[in-house]
Design an enzyme around this catalytic site. Structure first.
Site, PDB file in Angstrom:
ATOM      1  CG  ASP A   1     -44.035-106.374 -36.847  1.00  0.00           C
ATOM      2  OD1 ASP A   1     -44.439-105.217 -37.094  1.00  0.00           O
ATOM      3  OD2 ASP A   1     -43.469-107.076 -37.694  1.00  0.00           O
TER       4      ASP A   1
ATOM      5  CG  HIS B   1     -39.404-107.707 -45.505  1.00  0.00           C
ATOM      6  ND1 HIS B   1     -38.861-106.481 -45.226  1.00  0.00           N
ATOM      7  CD2 HIS B   1     -39.991-108.146 -44.343  1.00  0.00           C
ATOM      8  CE1 HIS B   1     -39.113-106.166 -43.951  1.00  0.00           C
ATOM      9  NE2 HIS B   1     -39.795-107.159 -43.403  1.00  0.00           N
TER      10      HIS B   1
END
Length: 412
Positions: free
Chosen positions: A265, A140
């Site tokens: 995740d 990110h």
């Protein structure tokens, strides 16, 4: 020297210092748990363990980050930043609840970058076919700011290194439930870097990007692929879309090397997303990538970690399976294409064969960590699906995902 199994596990001890605080979901205990699980299995022999103490230099970091950002990270890493330096943290995305600055931040993040670059160099230079840097995958981070638990974008730096040093065509595969935005935007106009991300749709989840119409710009048009899955997607739909799309993308792009990010995740237990998958996708996806690497890149494959916030029940199994797949370990081979119920049945029926020891997590590891875990640790590599109730809207979700998949690859 190429090791017998053609796989190297890259470990940089300083990566364990990358920690935002005790209550923050990004906790390096994940690394300790996974390494210990692999060592308990005897799956990390000395000849495959590659420990490095290198840190990425400012020159290396500048392959993907602005110099003023690197300097800000360095300054904010001191034990007591000056008030004027603290004031600048907002400009660089380092004063948020997700990504707050902390002492030693620069050194820890630079260690992660160095480990990922080291893994990429080992593979591209021919020292090994596969390399795994489990602490990497901070996808990110942007050139000018940190975001989403990520300070430096180690995957982007490693890709830039491969482009500049070897002129390699790189396929980046991101299986984290959150869109791999930082890597995508850095290479959005590069025709020699193909970014692929399968994730929960940004309509409901950070970072709010990764839509199917994001396909690159300028010379990079057609080398960016996004598979935004519907909330509560389950194993079959996720794997159908992944297998169909990544196979066609890889065949069309023809990479020299694959770098994959294995955030885990998208599991139903993960507290930070809404996808409803089980451990099955984390046995299948590395196997698919492994096969693609041997088909299209001569085996050149670098794997990184990423997200994953059920620290005890999910991450150690998922990340261990990446390495077990790389080394063709019997456990990984045994799990492919089978449900937990099928594996349990085999263990009961074939009592003369030591199958059960392959299917169950090692008791020594369970005994060591159960007292520290806030929840009951799983006994098996795959999940008991009775503990993951089915979703009533399954057919509707599957239909939407199938349409998205078709749109994503319609131009191939």
């Amino acid at each position: 020297m190429i090791v017998p199994s053609n796989a190297i596990f890259v470990h940089q001890p300083d990566c364990s210092l990358y920690k935002f605080g005790e209550e923050h979901p990004f906790n390096p205990i994940r690394l300790t748990l996974t390494v210990d699980l692999l060592q308990t299995l005897g799956a990390l022999p000395e000849e495959q363990w590659h420990e490095t103490s290198r840190q990425a230099s400012s020159q290396m970091l500048a392959l993907a980050h602005r110099e003023d950002y690197i300097e800000a990270v360095r300054q904010l890493s001191s034990l007591a930043p000056a008030p004027e330096e603290q004031d600048s943290s907002g400009q660089f995305g380092l004063n948020t609840e997700d990504t707050p600055f902390f002492p030693g931040m620069h050194e820890a993040a630079a260690a992660i970058v160095a480990g990922s670059v080291e893994a990429a160099e080992l593979v591209m230079s021919g020292q090994t076919l596969h390399a795994y840097h489990m602490a990497g995958g901070l996808h990110h981070a942007f050139p000018e700011r940190g975001s989403g638990f990520c300070v430096y974008n180690d995957a982007a730096v490693a890709i830039k290194h491969l482009r500049e040093t070897y002129n390699a065509r790189v396929l980046y595969i991101d299986t984290d439930v959150h869109h791999g935005d930082g890597v995508q935007w850095i290479f959005y106009n590069d025709p020699d870097v193909c970014t692929y991300s399968i994730h929960e749709t940004g309509k409901f989840l950070f970072p709010g990007t990764g839509y199917v119409y994001e396909k690159g710009t300028d010379a990079g048009v057609g080398t960016c692929f996004n598979l935004p899955m519907e909330p509560y997607t389950e194993d079959d739909s996720w794997l159908e879309c992944f297998r169909t799309s990544i196979s066609q993308v890889t065949a069309a792009f023809k990479p020299d090397i694959i770098i994959s990010q294995h955030g885990c995740d998208a599991h139903a237990y993960d507290p930070l997303s809404h996808i409803h998958c089980s451990m099955r996708i984390y046995s299948e996806m590395p196997a698919i990538i492994h096969e693609l690497a041997h088909t299209y890149t001569g085996g050149k494959w670098v794997a990184l970690g990423g997200g994953g916030y059920d620290l005890w029940r999910v991450v150690p199994r998922a990340w261990a399976l990446v390495w077990l797949t790389m080394i063709d370990h019997p456990i990984a081979a045994e799990l492919i294409g089978k449900t937990t119920a099928e594996l349990e049945a085999e263990a009961l029926e074939e009592v003369k064969r030591p199958l059960e020891s392959k299917l169950r997590l090692p008791q020594q590891w369970l005994d060591k960590w159960q007292k520290s875990s806030p929840s009951e640790l799983p006994q098996w590599w795959l999940d008991d699906l009775a503990q993951i109730p089915p979703i009533p809207r399954r057919s509707e979700i599957e239909a939407k995902n199938r349409t998205i998949c078709e749109i994503a690859i319609q131009d191939l």
